[in-house]
Structures are given as structure tokens and as C-alpha cells.
Design a protein around this motif. Structure first.
Motif, PDB file in Angstrom:
ATOM      1  N   PHE A  91     -37.635  11.563  30.776  1.00  6.00           N
ATOM      2  CA  PHE A  91     -37.878  12.134  29.449  1.00  6.00           C
ATOM      3  C   PHE A  91     -37.068  11.414  28.363  1.00  6.00           C
ATOM      4  CE2 PHE A  91     -37.208  15.260  26.041  1.00  6.00           C
ATOM      5  CZ  PHE A  91     -38.526  15.610  25.769  1.00  6.00           C
ATOM      6  N   LEU A  92     -35.769  11.270  28.557  1.00  2.57           N
ATOM      7  CA  LEU A  92     -34.932  10.631  27.539  1.00  2.57           C
ATOM      8  C   LEU A  92     -35.182   9.132  27.484  1.00  2.57           C
ATOM      9  CD1 LEU A  92     -31.553  12.540  28.019  1.00  2.57           C
ATOM     10  CD2 LEU A  92     -33.273  12.875  26.250  1.00  2.57           C
ATOM     11  N   ARG A  93     -35.365   8.516  28.636  1.00  2.97           N
ATOM     12  CA  ARG A  93     -35.573   7.070  28.664  1.00  2.97           C
ATOM     13  C   ARG A  93     -36.837   6.662  27.928  1.00  2.97           C
ATOM     14  NH1 ARG A  93     -37.693   4.488  34.045  1.00  2.97           N
ATOM     15  NH2 ARG A  93     -39.624   5.038  32.962  1.00  2.97           N
ATOM     16  N   ASP A  94     -37.921   7.431  28.131  1.00  2.00           N
ATOM     17  CA  ASP A  94     -39.213   7.062  27.557  1.00  2.00           C
ATOM     18  C   ASP A  94     -39.389   7.540  26.115  1.00  2.00           C
ATOM     19  OD1 ASP A  94     -39.757   5.929  29.972  1.00  2.00           O
ATOM     20  OD2 ASP A  94     -41.145   7.485  30.654  1.00  2.00           O
ATOM     21  N   SER A  95     -38.557   8.496  25.703  1.00  2.00           N
ATOM     22  CA  SER A  95     -38.799   9.112  24.390  1.00  2.00           C
ATOM     23  C   SER A  95     -38.646   8.124  23.243  1.00  2.00           C
ATOM     24  CB  SER A  95     -37.871  10.306  24.187  1.00  2.00           C
ATOM     25  OG  SER A  95     -36.512   9.891  24.134  1.00  2.00           O
ATOM     26  N   GLN A  96     -37.601   7.277  23.310  1.00  2.00           N
ATOM     27  CA  GLN A  96     -37.329   6.397  22.186  1.00  2.00           C
ATOM     28  C   GLN A  96     -38.479   5.432  21.892  1.00  2.00           C
ATOM     29  OE1 GLN A  96     -34.751   6.979  20.272  1.00  2.00           O
ATOM     30  NE2 GLN A  96     -35.482   5.441  18.815  1.00  2.00           N
ATOM     31  N   PRO A  97     -39.006   4.700  22.891  1.00  2.00           N
ATOM     32  CA  PRO A  97     -40.108   3.778  22.570  1.00  2.00           C
ATOM     33  C   PRO A  97     -41.424   4.473  22.242  1.00  2.00           C
ATOM     34  CG  PRO A  97     -39.670   3.771  24.931  1.00  2.00           C
ATOM     35  CD  PRO A  97     -38.564   4.562  24.302  1.00  2.00           C
ATOM     36  N   LEU A  98     -41.587   5.740  22.667  1.00  2.00           N
ATOM     37  CA  LEU A  98     -42.876   6.411  22.483  1.00  2.00           C
ATOM     38  C   LEU A  98     -42.937   7.280  21.225  1.00  2.00           C
ATOM     39  CD1 LEU A  98     -43.729   7.462  26.145  1.00  2.00           C
ATOM     40  CD2 LEU A  98     -44.767   5.637  24.801  1.00  2.00           C
ATOM     41  N   ARG A  99     -41.808   7.746  20.722  1.00  2.00           N
ATOM     42  CA  ARG A  99     -41.850   8.676  19.598  1.00  2.00           C
ATOM     43  C   ARG A  99     -42.410   8.032  18.333  1.00  2.00           C
ATOM     44  NH1 ARG A  99     -39.893  13.591  20.560  1.00  2.00           N
ATOM     45  NH2 ARG A  99     -38.347  13.897  22.194  1.00  2.00           N
ATOM     46  N   MET A 100     -42.189   6.742  18.131  1.00  2.00           N
ATOM     47  CA  MET A 100     -42.755   6.092  16.954  1.00  2.00           C
ATOM     48  C   MET A 100     -44.278   6.121  17.000  1.00  2.00           C
ATOM     49  SD  MET A 100     -40.703   5.373  14.649  1.00  2.00           S
ATOM     50  CE  MET A 100     -41.829   4.398  13.671  1.00  2.00           C
ATOM     51  N   GLY A 101     -44.835   6.064  18.210  1.00  2.00           N
ATOM     52  CA  GLY A 101     -46.289   6.184  18.342  1.00  2.00           C
ATOM     53  C   GLY A 101     -46.793   7.527  17.873  1.00  2.00           C
ATOM     54  N   MET A 102     -46.024   8.592  18.124  1.00  2.00           N
ATOM     55  CA  MET A 102     -46.421   9.917  17.642  1.00  2.00           C
ATOM     56  C   MET A 102     -46.331   9.965  16.122  1.00  2.00           C
ATOM     57  SD  MET A 102     -45.162  13.679  18.925  1.00  2.00           S
ATOM     58  CE  MET A 102     -43.424  13.340  18.688  1.00  2.00           C
ATOM     59  N   ALA A 103     -45.285   9.349  15.544  1.00  2.00           N
ATOM     60  CA  ALA A 103     -45.145   9.335  14.087  1.00  2.00           C
ATOM     61  C   ALA A 103     -46.305   8.611  13.425  1.00  2.00           C
ATOM     62  CB  ALA A 103     -43.825   8.669  13.703  1.00  2.00           C
ATOM     63  N   LYS A 104     -46.904   7.657  14.126  1.00  2.00           N
ATOM     64  CA  LYS A 104     -48.023   6.897  13.575  1.00  2.00           C
ATOM     65  C   LYS A 104     -49.374   7.508  13.934  1.00  2.00           C
ATOM     66  CE  LYS A 104     -45.386   2.588  13.590  1.00  2.00           C
ATOM     67  NZ  LYS A 104     -45.197   1.266  14.232  1.00  2.00           N
ATOM     68  N   GLY A 105     -49.366   8.685  14.575  1.00  2.00           N
ATOM     69  CA  GLY A 105     -50.606   9.386  14.850  1.00  2.00           C
ATOM     70  C   GLY A 105     -51.341   8.911  16.087  1.00  2.00           C
ATOM     71  N   LYS A 106     -50.655   8.163  16.963  1.00  2.00           N
ATOM     72  CA  LYS A 106     -51.347   7.687  18.156  1.00  2.00           C
ATOM     73  C   LYS A 106     -51.532   8.794  19.190  1.00  2.00           C
ATOM     74  CE  LYS A 106     -49.887   2.881  17.625  1.00  2.00           C
ATOM     75  NZ  LYS A 106     -49.239   1.704  18.270  1.00  2.00           N
ATOM     76  N   TYR A 107     -50.703   9.823  19.123  1.00  2.00           N
ATOM     77  CA  TYR A 107     -50.883  11.011  19.962  1.00  2.00           C
ATOM     78  C   TYR A 107     -50.213  12.178  19.252  1.00  2.00           C
ATOM     79  CZ  TYR A 107     -46.089  10.159  21.659  1.00  2.00           C
ATOM     80  OH  TYR A 107     -44.743   9.970  21.751  1.00  2.00           O
TER      81      TYR A 107
END
Length: 553
Positions: A92-108
Motif C-alpha cells: 500500500f505505501l510503496r505503490d501509493s506514491q507513484p500511483l496517486r498522481m494518476g488519481m489527481a489527473k483523473g486516470k482512476y
């Protein structure tokens, strides 16, 4: 309607996710997949069978593709589905940093910790939020509270549908020759014409305006028991007015709210507000408005929907005049908001409701499936409309007069637009022409730098052009600026100050009358600031009521 699908994708945890999602199995088909490619094939199979995909749920690691690449493929196949990443604790913590920007950009839409045991209600609250949001976009909901019978989708029908959408009332449209259509037609007065509307177990209505529907459902001031004089009357039920109603009623003030249209104002048409405090996954304007309305009602506020205030007669008490009766109030809060400016192209004005729409028109967005559409405007409302329309339309062209969006739109929306392949932004451009036979077919776009005009085929034009105030009904003693916005506090002309002191920040030139939200001159024109003013005005109302009590004692 067959059950919509939820696709659950994880190489290692697919079976576990199916088990955890078991509570949804009655209403949704749960489809496990162990790779991005398998999930894509399953989604295509569901769509080809004529069914819907409601939600993609994916592990943060997939064996055959990066998860954000997989979401891009799935979104292309099913633009309307919601998308969530669920990650086991160890990643959870390891993957959150690279993936959260995708959420900010509306990818999910959501990044969630995989359930760690039974009854992980925080996890399921996020899931049901997304399913509820998805359900509001389904053209034919299972559970309906309103039925519309009509042979044609006229402008009035579109307005009624939009009203039901914004009031959170699921509805269906039926042909007069359908089984439901014949049943309701038999209940209607003879030779009554169309549309016919049956809602909330009321008798069949034959409306000639949206106000007819609102009044039939919610009554009028004359029909409902209102105290002789209320402490607080709020005119307008956008975010500012709703906040004033919640705080006023919760603090013991007898409170009445009058709204000429649907609850929520312009904000009620926003498909998704992502930067409102306390809603990390965002919330639609309709849901925010209806929750605020329910909250105010819980504290005792009374609402009258469909009743525009036609005049105010200042005095002790003030009187608000409507076609359905008068409201007498010791204090009045003006929160009528603004409307979108008109484009001014005569041929396009004649097509309003038939391919041309002012505002986000959430109802009309479902009609744009497979069409090329244009959104005009550079503010957040226009950006939200473009993102929402991209779920349905083949392409969305966002037209702005400025050289860029940077000065007028929030950064998170600009990022989401950049990462939505169906949206293109065309700057330094305005709409100057357009026409069609029965509905919009084409528009003319003019480059503001060169004057060159091009003609393009479009299936829908959504106009979000900026603000014009709603305050023609105000007494001449309430000062406004040269654009018609209400002046408050230090903006009030000095000749109207009392003993050399300006009114309180939200007070107008008439004692006991306040103005908040977009109608107020100098306001920020944001949902959060409007809500803040709605809360801030209530202490001023208390002070005014206390002063009145001292004067009469």
C-alpha cells in the motif's frame, strides 16, 4: 434490466476480491480476471451482450501491464465505468506514491487498501459511493420515483428531466404506446396532451413548465403551515443558501428557504466537485446539494421549491412576495446566485434544449453517446462538464477565448483534461454561428486573433459563459453595482453608511437584509467560499435579531 458487471482484476487476489464483494452479488455480476488483457476481453464481452460495466477494481500490480496503462485501455472500452485500485497492506505505501498522481489527473477514481477482514465498512463506503455516482449516469435506473410520458423529447421534457436529475429523483421516459404509457395516460384528464408526469404517488400532472412540477411535489407557502413571522428567510438554495439554512435552523432560528428551480443552483449541475473539503473522492453537485437540503430539513428548515420571489417589501418584518403567497421574515438572506450569460447568436438561441444547452446539462450528457460535442467556457464548471461529457461523447472540444486555461481553471482540472484523450482544448476562439433543422447540426468558430471562421459538425453545444446576477426582484433601496451584483459591507456607497460606519461585511443597504454567495459583489464564485459565507452570515443574523428585540423591549 440484466445485472451490470463489476470487474475484479488481480493475479494473486482475484478470488479473495470476489469473496469480499459478495455483498454486491445480488445486484451486480462479479467477474474475476487475472490480467489486464483478460479484464479487457471480459469488459468487451459484457458490452457486446448489451449490458453495462459499473466498476473496474484492480490490484496495483498486474502481470501483463502497468495498472494505469490497463485503466486507459478499460476506459476506452467503457468510458462510463468507475475505476478503483485496491492494494494489499504490504504494497500500500510503496505503490501509493507513484500511483496517486494518476488519481489527481483523473486516470482512476479511488486508491484503497484491500479489505483486511470481514465488514471493512470504510472500504465498502468508498465502493458504494462510486457505485452510487455511476448509478446517477445510467439512462434507465431500476428504481424510479418519476415517470414521464411523451412522444417526443421536447425542450420542456429535457428541462423536466434535468430538474429530476438535480433533485436526485430517478426517472424513466416512456412512449405513450408503451404499457406504462397507456396506464398513466388512462389516469390523466381526457385530451390533456403531453408530456404527462407521474411522480411520488401524486396524481398525473400535465405540466407546462418545470415550476408546475416543483409546485405540485413540494407545495406553496399558502399550502404549508408557515409561522406568522419567521426569523430567517433564505432566497436561493445554492451552496450559500443551503449553508445559511443549515446553520440558521441548527441554531434555533425558524428558517424558510425559497428556490425558484432545483436545489443546488449552478453547483447542482456539476458532475463532480473534487476540491471540496471533506470529500477526497469528490462529490457531484447534486449529491452535495441534496445532502445539505436533508441536513437543513433535519434541523427544522422548510423549503419551497419552484417559487421565485418576485418582490421584497422591506419593513419590520420584511415581506417576500411569490405567486403562491407571502413570507414575512425578521431577516432575509439573498443567495439567488447567478445564471450563465447568453451567447447572443440568434440561430443558436432558438436551438436551446435541442442540442444547445446552458450549463453542464447532466441530463443531456447521456444523449451525447457517440457524438462530437463542444463545451464553451474557461472556468471550473466548464472543465467539469468536459470531463463528464467525455464519458459519453466521441469527442469533446473545449473552447476558450483566453490563450490558456491557467488563469481561470483549477490545476487539478487542467491536469485531468490533459490526460483525457477525448478532450481537446482550442484557445483564442469563440462561437459566432450555428444552425440545424430540428436540432443543432453545426457551429461556426472564429479565431479571435485572425478573424478566420471555420465550420464544424457537432451534436451538442454546452455553454458555460460566466455570471449574470438574479436580482431584478430586489427593492431599489438595496444597492447594486453597475453589473447588478448586490453590494455589501464596505462596498456599500458611503452615503448609505450609518454614523459614518459601513454595514457588516455581508449586510446590504437595508437593515436585516444580507447577501451571500455569487450574487454578492466581489464574491469568489466558488462552492466552498459560498458555503463559508452561508455559515458566516448566521452570526450577523443573530446580532440583528438581538438588536430588534432590544428596540421593541
Amino acid at each position: 434490466m440484466e445485472r451490470p458487471a463489476i470487474l475484479l482484476t488481480s493475479e494473486e487476489h482475484a478470488d479473495f476480491l470476489v469473496e469480499e464483494f459478495g455483498r454486491y452479488a445480488r445486484d451486480y455480476e462479479l467477474i474475476p480476471a487475472r490480467s489486464a488483457e483478460q479484464a479487457l476481453k471480459e469488459a468487451e464481452r459484457v458490452v457486446e451482450s448489451g449490458r453495462l460495466v459499473a466498476l473496474f477494481v484492480s490490484d496495483s500490480e498486474l502481470p501483463d501491464a502497468p495498472v494505469l496503462h490497463a485503466f486507459a485501455q478499460w476506459r476506452a472500452a467503457v468510458p462510463t465505468a468507475r475505476r478503483a485500485i485496491v492494494t494489499p497492506m504490504e504494497r500500500f505505501l510503496r505503490d501509493s506514491q507513484p500511483l496517486r498522481m494518476g488519481m489527481a489527473k483523473g486516470k482512476y477514481d479511488a486508491y484503497l487498501l484491500m479489505p483486511r477482514g470481514p465488514r471493512d465498512e470504510e472500504f465498502h463506503h468508498a465502493i458504494t459511493d462510486m457505485l452510487s455516482d455511476w448509478g446517477s449516469t445510467v439512462p434507465d435506473p431500476e428504481a424510479v420515483t418519476a415517470k414521464i410520458i411523451t412522444p417526443v423529447n421536447s425542450t420542456l421534457v429535457m428541462e423536466i428531466r434535468d430538474f429530476f436529475d438535480r433533485m436526485g429523483m430517478p426517472y424513466r421516459v416512456y412512449s405513450p404506446d408503451s404499457e406504462v404509457g397507456r396506464m398513466i395516460r388512462d389516469l390523466a384528464p381526457e385530451n390533456s396532451g403531453y408530456p404527462l408526469v407521474w411522480a411520488m404517488n401524486k396524481s398525473v400532472a400535465v405540466p407546462r413548465s418545470v415550476s408546475d412540477i416543483a409546485r405540485r411535489l413540494y407545495g406553496s407557502p399558502d399550502h404549508v403551515n408557515v409561522p406568522d413571522v419567521v426569523d430567517l428567510a433564505v432566497v436561493g438554495a445554492g451552496p450559500a443558501g443551503l449553508a445559511a439554512a443549515v446553520y440558521g435552523a441548527s441554531e434555533g432560528l425558524s428558517t424558510v428557504v425559497l428556490e425558484s428551480g432545483a436545489i443546488g443552483g449552478q453547483a447542482g449541475t456539476s458532475s463532480m466537485i473534487r476540491n471540496y473539503l471533506g470529500f477526497p473522492r469528490g462529490i457531484s453537485g447534486m449529491r452535495l446539494s441534496q445532502r445539505a437540503r436533508s441536513q437543513a430539513i433535519r434541523f427544522g428548515a422548510q423549503f419551497f421549491t419552484g417559487w421565485p420571489v418576485t418582490a421584497i417589501e422591506p419593513g419590520e418584518p420584511h415581506e417576500l412576495v411569490t405567486d403562491g403567497g407571502r413570507i414575512r421574515a425578521r431577516s432575509v438572506v439573498v443567495a439567488t446566485g447567478v445564471s450563465y450569460r447568453k451567447l447572443g447568436v440568434e440561430r443558436l438561441e432558438e436551438l436551446v434544449g435541442r442540442g444547445v444547452y446552458y450549463g453542464a446539462a447532466l441530463t443531456a450528457s447521456r444523449e451525447m453517446d457517440g457524438r462530437d460535442v463542444v463545451v464553451v467556457g474557461g472556468g471550473n464548471s466548464a472543465g467539469q462538464a468536459a470531463v463528464h461529457l467525455a464519458r459519453f461523447a466521441r469527442s469533446v472540444r473545449l473552447i476558450v477565448r483566453r490563450p490558456s486555461l491557467d488563469e481561470t481553471m483549477s490545476a487539478y482540472l487542467i491536469g485531468e483534461i490533459k490526460h483525457t484523450p477525448r478532450i481537446t482544448v482550442q484557445t483564442c476562439t469563440e462561437v459566432t454561428d450555428g444552425d440545424g433543422d430540428d436540432s443543432l447540426e453545426w457551429i461556426g468558430l472564429t479565431d479571435t486573433r485572425t478573424g478566420d471562421t471555420t465550420r464544424i459538425a457537432v451534436g451538442g453545444l454546452f455553454l458555460l459563459l460566466g455570471a449574470e446576477p438574479h436580482c431584478d426582484w430586489l427593492s431599489g433601496s438595496i444597492a447594486t453595482d453597475d453589473r447588478g451584483f448586490v453590494l455589501t459591507g464596505r462596498d456599500v456607497p458611503q452615503e448609505a453608511w450609518i454614523d459614518g460606519l459601513p454595514p457588516e461585511d455581508l449586510a446590504t443597504t437595508v437593515p436585516g437584509v444580507f447577501a451571500i454567495g455569487d450574487i454578492r459583489g466581489g464574491s469568489m464564485k466558488r462552492v466552498a467560499s459560498a458555503s463559508g459565507e452561508g455559515a458566516s452570515v448566521v452570526p450577523l443574523v443573530h446580532t440583528w435579531l438581538a438588536e430588534m428585540a432590544r428596540q421593541t423591549s
